[in-house]
Design a protein around this motif. Structure first.
Motif, PDB file in Angstrom:
ATOM      1  N   ASN A 182       0.866  -1.172   0.000  1.00  0.00           N
ATOM      2  CA  ASN A 182       0.000   0.000   0.000  1.00  0.00           C
ATOM      3  C   ASN A 182       0.908   1.229   0.000  1.00  0.00           C
ATOM      4  OD1 ASN A 182      -1.893   2.086   0.535  1.00  0.00           O
ATOM      5  ND2 ASN A 182      -3.235   0.616   1.558  1.00  0.00           N
ATOM      6  N   ILE A 183       1.010   1.910  -1.157  1.00  0.00           N
ATOM      7  CA  ILE A 183       1.993   2.981  -1.306  1.00  0.00           C
ATOM      8  C   ILE A 183       1.426   4.365  -1.036  1.00  0.00           C
ATOM      9  CG2 ILE A 183       3.332   1.628  -2.964  1.00  0.00           C
ATOM     10  CD1 ILE A 183       2.183   3.460  -5.166  1.00  0.00           C
ATOM     11  N   PHE A 184       0.083   4.499  -0.944  1.00  0.00           N
ATOM     12  CA  PHE A 184      -0.493   5.832  -0.754  1.00  0.00           C
ATOM     13  C   PHE A 184      -1.871   5.682  -0.137  1.00  0.00           C
ATOM     14  CE2 PHE A 184      -2.728   9.660  -2.541  1.00  0.00           C
ATOM     15  CZ  PHE A 184      -1.959  10.627  -1.906  1.00  0.00           C
ATOM     16  N   LYS A 185      -2.055   6.252   1.047  1.00  0.00           N
ATOM     17  CA  LYS A 185      -3.322   6.130   1.766  1.00  0.00           C
ATOM     18  C   LYS A 185      -4.332   7.210   1.389  1.00  0.00           C
ATOM     19  CE  LYS A 185      -3.191   2.607   4.713  1.00  0.00           C
ATOM     20  NZ  LYS A 185      -4.294   1.628   4.830  1.00  0.00           N
ATOM     21  N   GLY A 186      -3.893   8.204   0.611  1.00  0.00           N
ATOM     22  CA  GLY A 186      -4.807   9.265   0.229  1.00  0.00           C
ATOM     23  C   GLY A 186      -4.792  10.413   1.204  1.00  0.00           C
ATOM     24  N   THR A 187      -5.690  11.375   0.992  1.00  0.00           N
ATOM     25  CA  THR A 187      -5.739  12.591   1.794  1.00  0.00           C
ATOM     26  C   THR A 187      -7.111  12.722   2.452  1.00  0.00           C
ATOM     27  OG1 THR A 187      -6.664  14.098   0.127  1.00  0.00           O
ATOM     28  CG2 THR A 187      -4.293  13.610  -0.022  1.00  0.00           C
ATOM     29  N   ALA A 188      -7.327  13.852   3.103  1.00  0.00           N
ATOM     30  CA  ALA A 188      -8.593  14.092   3.787  1.00  0.00           C
ATOM     31  C   ALA A 188      -9.768  14.205   2.821  1.00  0.00           C
ATOM     32  CB  ALA A 188      -8.495  15.369   4.625  1.00  0.00           C
ATOM     33  N   HIS A 189      -9.489  14.433   1.534  1.00  0.00           N
ATOM     34  CA  HIS A 189     -10.586  14.465   0.561  1.00  0.00           C
ATOM     35  C   HIS A 189     -11.251  13.101   0.445  1.00  0.00           C
ATOM     36  CE1 HIS A 189     -10.220  18.512  -0.874  1.00  0.00           C
ATOM     37  NE2 HIS A 189      -8.948  18.353  -1.208  1.00  0.00           N
ATOM     38  N   GLY A 190     -10.512  12.039   0.681  1.00  0.00           N
ATOM     39  CA  GLY A 190     -11.065  10.693   0.683  1.00  0.00           C
ATOM     40  C   GLY A 190     -11.405  10.167  -0.704  1.00  0.00           C
ATOM     41  N   LEU A 191     -11.918   8.939  -0.732  1.00  0.00           N
ATOM     42  CA  LEU A 191     -12.335   8.264  -1.973  1.00  0.00           C
ATOM     43  C   LEU A 191     -11.190   8.227  -2.981  1.00  0.00           C
ATOM     44  CD1 LEU A 191     -15.876   9.877  -2.285  1.00  0.00           C
ATOM     45  CD2 LEU A 191     -15.307   7.680  -1.282  1.00  0.00           C
ATOM     46  N   THR A 192     -10.009   7.857  -2.500  1.00  0.00           N
ATOM     47  CA  THR A 192      -8.807   7.845  -3.337  1.00  0.00           C
ATOM     48  C   THR A 192      -8.861   6.687  -4.325  1.00  0.00           C
ATOM     49  OG1 THR A 192      -7.607   8.781  -1.466  1.00  0.00           O
ATOM     50  CG2 THR A 192      -6.298   7.874  -3.272  1.00  0.00           C
ATOM     51  N   GLU A 193      -8.695   7.002  -5.611  1.00  0.00           N
ATOM     52  CA  GLU A 193      -8.853   6.014  -6.679  1.00  0.00           C
ATOM     53  C   GLU A 193      -8.050   6.469  -7.893  1.00  0.00           C
ATOM     54  OE1 GLU A 193     -13.038   5.971  -7.648  1.00  0.00           O
ATOM     55  OE2 GLU A 193     -13.160   8.144  -7.653  1.00  0.00           O
ATOM     56  N   ALA A 194      -8.204   5.759  -9.014  1.00  0.00           N
ATOM     57  CA  ALA A 194      -7.666   6.143 -10.329  1.00  0.00           C
ATOM     58  C   ALA A 194      -6.166   6.415 -10.326  1.00  0.00           C
ATOM     59  CB  ALA A 194      -8.417   7.371 -10.852  1.00  0.00           C
ATOM     60  N   PRO A 195      -5.332   5.483  -9.850  1.00  0.00           N
ATOM     61  CA  PRO A 195      -3.894   5.754  -9.804  1.00  0.00           C
ATOM     62  C   PRO A 195      -3.228   5.646 -11.182  1.00  0.00           C
ATOM     63  CG  PRO A 195      -4.315   3.496  -9.111  1.00  0.00           C
ATOM     64  CD  PRO A 195      -5.658   4.138  -9.303  1.00  0.00           C
ATOM     65  N   HIS A 196      -2.320   6.569 -11.446  1.00  0.00           N
ATOM     66  CA  HIS A 196      -1.403   6.482 -12.595  1.00  0.00           C
ATOM     67  C   HIS A 196      -0.032   6.918 -12.099  1.00  0.00           C
ATOM     68  CE1 HIS A 196      -4.262   5.593 -15.798  1.00  0.00           C
ATOM     69  NE2 HIS A 196      -5.077   6.494 -15.277  1.00  0.00           N
ATOM     70  N   LEU A 197       0.990   6.185 -12.520  1.00  0.00           N
ATOM     71  CA  LEU A 197       2.353   6.424 -12.046  1.00  0.00           C
ATOM     72  C   LEU A 197       3.236   6.805 -13.225  1.00  0.00           C
ATOM     73  CD1 LEU A 197       3.900   6.240  -9.322  1.00  0.00           C
ATOM     74  CD2 LEU A 197       4.525   3.899  -9.954  1.00  0.00           C
ATOM     75  N   TYR A 198       4.130   7.787 -13.005  1.00  0.00           N
ATOM     76  CA  TYR A 198       5.051   8.272 -14.031  1.00  0.00           C
ATOM     77  C   TYR A 198       6.432   8.472 -13.400  1.00  0.00           C
ATOM     78  CZ  TYR A 198       0.352   9.793 -15.313  1.00  0.00           C
ATOM     79  OH  TYR A 198      -1.003   9.833 -15.525  1.00  0.00           O
ATOM     80  N   LYS A 199       7.454   8.450 -14.228  1.00  0.00           N
ATOM     81  CA  LYS A 199       8.807   8.724 -13.730  1.00  0.00           C
ATOM     82  C   LYS A 199       9.372   9.913 -14.486  1.00  0.00           C
ATOM     83  CE  LYS A 199      12.969   6.349 -12.157  1.00  0.00           C
ATOM     84  NZ  LYS A 199      13.733   5.070 -12.174  1.00  0.00           N
ATOM     85  N   ARG A 200       9.926  10.879 -13.709  1.00  0.00           N
ATOM     86  CA  ARG A 200      10.446  12.103 -14.325  1.00  0.00           C
ATOM     87  C   ARG A 200      11.532  12.687 -13.431  1.00  0.00           C
ATOM     88  NH1 ARG A 200       8.608  16.392 -17.752  1.00  0.00           N
ATOM     89  NH2 ARG A 200       9.419  18.415 -17.051  1.00  0.00           N
ATOM     90  N   ASN A 201      12.703  12.879 -14.015  1.00  0.00           N
ATOM     91  CA  ASN A 201      13.820  13.529 -13.317  1.00  0.00           C
ATOM     92  C   ASN A 201      14.104  12.903 -11.949  1.00  0.00           C
ATOM     93  OD1 ASN A 201      14.068  15.284 -15.492  1.00  0.00           O
ATOM     94  ND2 ASN A 201      12.773  16.861 -14.537  1.00  0.00           N
ATOM     95  N   GLY A 202      14.082  11.576 -11.910  1.00  0.00           N
ATOM     96  CA  GLY A 202      14.432  10.875 -10.683  1.00  0.00           C
ATOM     97  C   GLY A 202      13.306  10.718  -9.681  1.00  0.00           C
ATOM     98  N   TYR A 203      12.132  11.275  -9.975  1.00  0.00           N
ATOM     99  CA  TYR A 203      10.974  11.146  -9.091  1.00  0.00           C
ATOM    100  C   TYR A 203       9.936  10.207  -9.716  1.00  0.00           C
ATOM    101  CZ  TYR A 203      12.091  15.030  -5.896  1.00  0.00           C
ATOM    102  OH  TYR A 203      12.663  15.839  -4.950  1.00  0.00           O
ATOM    103  N   TYR A 204       9.258   9.481  -8.859  1.00  0.00           N
ATOM    104  CA  TYR A 204       8.043   8.784  -9.244  1.00  0.00           C
ATOM    105  C   TYR A 204       6.862   9.687  -8.872  1.00  0.00           C
ATOM    106  CZ  TYR A 204      10.855   4.566  -9.779  1.00  0.00           C
ATOM    107  OH  TYR A 204      11.791   3.648 -10.176  1.00  0.00           O
ATOM    108  N   TYR A 205       6.045  10.022  -9.850  1.00  0.00           N
ATOM    109  CA  TYR A 205       4.881  10.883  -9.622  1.00  0.00           C
ATOM    110  C   TYR A 205       3.618  10.026  -9.659  1.00  0.00           C
ATOM    111  CZ  TYR A 205       7.741  15.072 -10.229  1.00  0.00           C
ATOM    112  OH  TYR A 205       8.684  16.061 -10.081  1.00  0.00           O
ATOM    113  N   LEU A 206       2.810  10.143  -8.621  1.00  0.00           N
ATOM    114  CA  LEU A 206       1.570   9.385  -8.512  1.00  0.00           C
ATOM    115  C   LEU A 206       0.395  10.343  -8.668  1.00  0.00           C
ATOM    116  CD1 LEU A 206       0.076   6.711  -7.849  1.00  0.00           C
ATOM    117  CD2 LEU A 206       0.179   7.397  -5.432  1.00  0.00           C
ATOM    118  N   LEU A 207      -0.442  10.066  -9.652  1.00  0.00           N
ATOM    119  CA  LEU A 207      -1.646  10.846  -9.893  1.00  0.00           C
ATOM    120  C   LEU A 207      -2.835  10.016  -9.433  1.00  0.00           C
ATOM    121  CD1 LEU A 207      -1.740  13.641 -11.328  1.00  0.00           C
ATOM    122  CD2 LEU A 207      -2.539  12.448 -13.371  1.00  0.00           C
ATOM    123  N   THR A 208      -3.727  10.600  -8.635  1.00  0.00           N
ATOM    124  CA  THR A 208      -4.941   9.906  -8.209  1.00  0.00           C
ATOM    125  C   THR A 208      -6.136  10.844  -8.331  1.00  0.00           C
ATOM    126  OG1 THR A 208      -4.715  10.550  -5.870  1.00  0.00           O
ATOM    127  CG2 THR A 208      -3.691   8.464  -6.547  1.00  0.00           C
TER     128      THR A 208
END
Length: 541
Positions: A182-208
């Motif tokens: 489990n790499i990301f528990k989400g935020t106070a907005h809740g209902l965390t879904e729709a993950p997409h992962l990208y790599k850029r300049n040494g970072y992994y970026y997670l879009l939800t």
């Protein structure tokens, strides 16, 4: 300029990929068959519906799937000379269309699969089963060649957060391997879904996506130096949303994906909705929009103007213009395949439901189960893609009794539709009437009074929709249009017009249907179908 939405009408949960000079967007189809819509563009401005890849029973069989189940949130990627398509087939989510429990409000069935193809137009492989731990799966191809599946994690336990974060697991040699994290528990907005992962300049970026797919929807970004985290949140947390701007034309913005153009610029696709005026219901369902984004000096992604809101008109990447042929307004059913704009419900065996060869030049529907059936229903329809449109068809149908019906339908799901149909009874004989299924706390169907029709002649049926107003008409031969006196409520054909306890995630369709609830499969022949959009509203009377 890019005019949003670029994919109007029911086209939610977009996933975008570029292969050379070609861009492809995959969107959800839920209970409509074949599964997954893939659109194609070469300039990000003009798009055409290219294909639907899930065409075989071995890839997708949705018989019995409740409304708004079926294919959720496909993810389309390209690597190793293959297109990779990952998708969820939902068998149960929430309640039945009449508000009754489907066994449990907490226990859900989300089955995730993967298919591949060397060509975007197929043939696509047999599916590889991945897991059933949650929905919205995506596939990340790391630069070392390893692959990882991410998905929302569903937690059914009492008192738990149902949306219990984003999980990741490695995929290799046709199966998931290693431990699920489990790499990301989400935020106070809740209902965390729709993950997409990208790599850029040494970072992994997670879009939800967070906040739910309604008015509070938004796009959240986080990043980490390590694939498995911990992930730090974007300074603004939400990088795109309409939740604080009810004045915007594009609402419900969220569930996004990123693509890089040939010259290195970043564009975001996301779902949105265009409500009727005064922030009304979204009869066009959840649509797809696209706009440019910029990477700041701090390494974070933002909208070009920094406001974090969706744009009705967005700047193009300046690619050479590439237009496609416009789909015809009128379909005469002169070819042996169903026109690309049309779909049917649930069944992987369309030959049981309709034929374009049994009577050349006609779409023949075989009367099957009722309009509310979740199994074999002879209903063929296309998306409503404008708030104002006209549709018409010519039908030949000679019913023998009241259990046989055929006609023109404006349809959202089994509990929300208006159906102008021909039938027969022992009092009036062959007749025409409208059946409406309306969402309310006590599910009821309403009927207009029957209108007598002569036997043995084709009947032309017509509907006019002006935002929330719907009118029906009919005519015999070259006679005048006869307008039904009632005005019907088109706004019920929307996610927001909700039956008790029922999830709603699709959009309005208009098409043709045929029922024979006596089981004798009496057919109806439709000579043509016309769908004409209008940018304005008129009173056809």
């Amino acid at each position: 300029m890019i005019q949003n939405p670029v994919l109007p009408g029911f086209n939610p949960d977009p996933s975008i990929v570029r292969v050379g000079d070609d861009y492809y967007i995959a969107t959800s189809t839920f209970e409509w068959y074949p599964g997954v819509q893939i659109h194609h563009s070469r300039d990000l401005v003009h798009w055409r519906l290219l294909t639907r890849p899930l065409t075989r029973a071995s890839q997708l069989n949705m018989l019995g799937a409740p409304d708004s189940c079926g294919v959720w949130a496909p993810c389309l990627t390209y690597a190793d000379g293959l297109f990779w398509l990952i998708y969820t087939d939902v068998k149960r989510y929430g309640r039945t269309s009449t508000g009754g429990a489907t066994g449990s409000a907490s226990l859900r069935d989300f089955h995730n699969y993967l298919v591949t193809s060397p060509s975007i137009e197929g043939p696509w492989s047999e599916p590889v089963y991945l897991n059933s731990s949650g929905f919205d799966p995506s596939l990340f191809h790391d630069d070392d060649g390893r692959k990882y599946v991410l998905n929302q994690l569903w937690d059914h336990r009492p008192g738990s957060n149902r949306f219990n974060g984003i999980v990741m697991q490695e995929y290799a040699q046709g199966r998931l391997i290693g431990k699920r994290e489990n790499i990301f528990k989400g935020t106070a907005h809740g209902l965390t879904e729709a993950p997409h992962l990208y790599k850029r300049n040494g970072y992994y970026y997670l879009l939800t996506a967070e906040g739910g797919t309604g008015w509070n929807h938004g796009v959240t970004m986080a990043r980490s130096r390590n694939l498995s985290g911990p992930y730090e949140l974007h300074p603004e947390q939400t990088i795109l949303s309409s939740r604080h701007r009810p004045d915007l034309a594009l609402q419900r913005a969220g569930h996004a994906d990123l693509v890089e153009t040939q010259d290195g610029r970043t564009y975001m696709v996301y779902l949105c909705g265009r409500p009727l005026r005064n922030r009304g219901t979204c009869t066009l369902g959840r649509e797809t929009a696209i706009q440019p984004m910029v990477w700041g000096e701090d390494g974070w992604l933002r909208t070009v103007d920094g406001l974090g809101t969706p744009e009705l008109a967005a700047a193009t990447p300046g690619l050479p213009e590439h237009r496609f042929a416009v789909l015809p307004v009128r379909e005469d059913f002169d070819v042996p395949e169903l026109p690309v704009a049309f779909q049917w419900l649930r069944s992987p065996w369309p030959e049981e439901l309709f034929s374009l060869t049994a009577r050349p030049g006609h779409l023949r529907l075989y009367g099957r189960e009722s309009m509310g059936s979740q199994f074999r229903q002879a209903l063929v329809a296309r998306r409503q893609q404008s708030h104002c449109y006209s549709a018409s068809t010519v039908v030949e149908f000679e019913p023998e009794h009241y259990q046989q019906q055929a006609g023109l339908v404006c349809y959202y799901n089994a509990s929300k539709f208006h159906y102008l149909y021909i039938s027969h009874d022992e009092v009036v004989g062959r007749h025409l009437r409208v059946m409406s299924s309306l969402p309310n706390h006590v599910q009821t169907d309403t009927f207009t009074a029957p209108i007598a029709l002569p036997s043995g002649v084709p009947v032309q049926l017509r509907v006019e929709v002006d935002e929330e107003r719907m009118l029906f008409a009919y005519r015999i031969g070259d006679g005048d249009w006869q307008w039904l006196p009632q005005q019907f409520d088109a706004s019920i054909l929307s996610d927001e017009a909700n039956a008790p306890g029922m999830p709603n995630f699709t959009g309005a369709f208009v098409g043709v249907a045929c029922q024979d609830m006596a089981g004798t499969a009496l057919h109806a022949d439709f000579d043509d179908f016309e769908y004409r959009e209008r940018p304005y509203c008129v009173n056809p009377k």
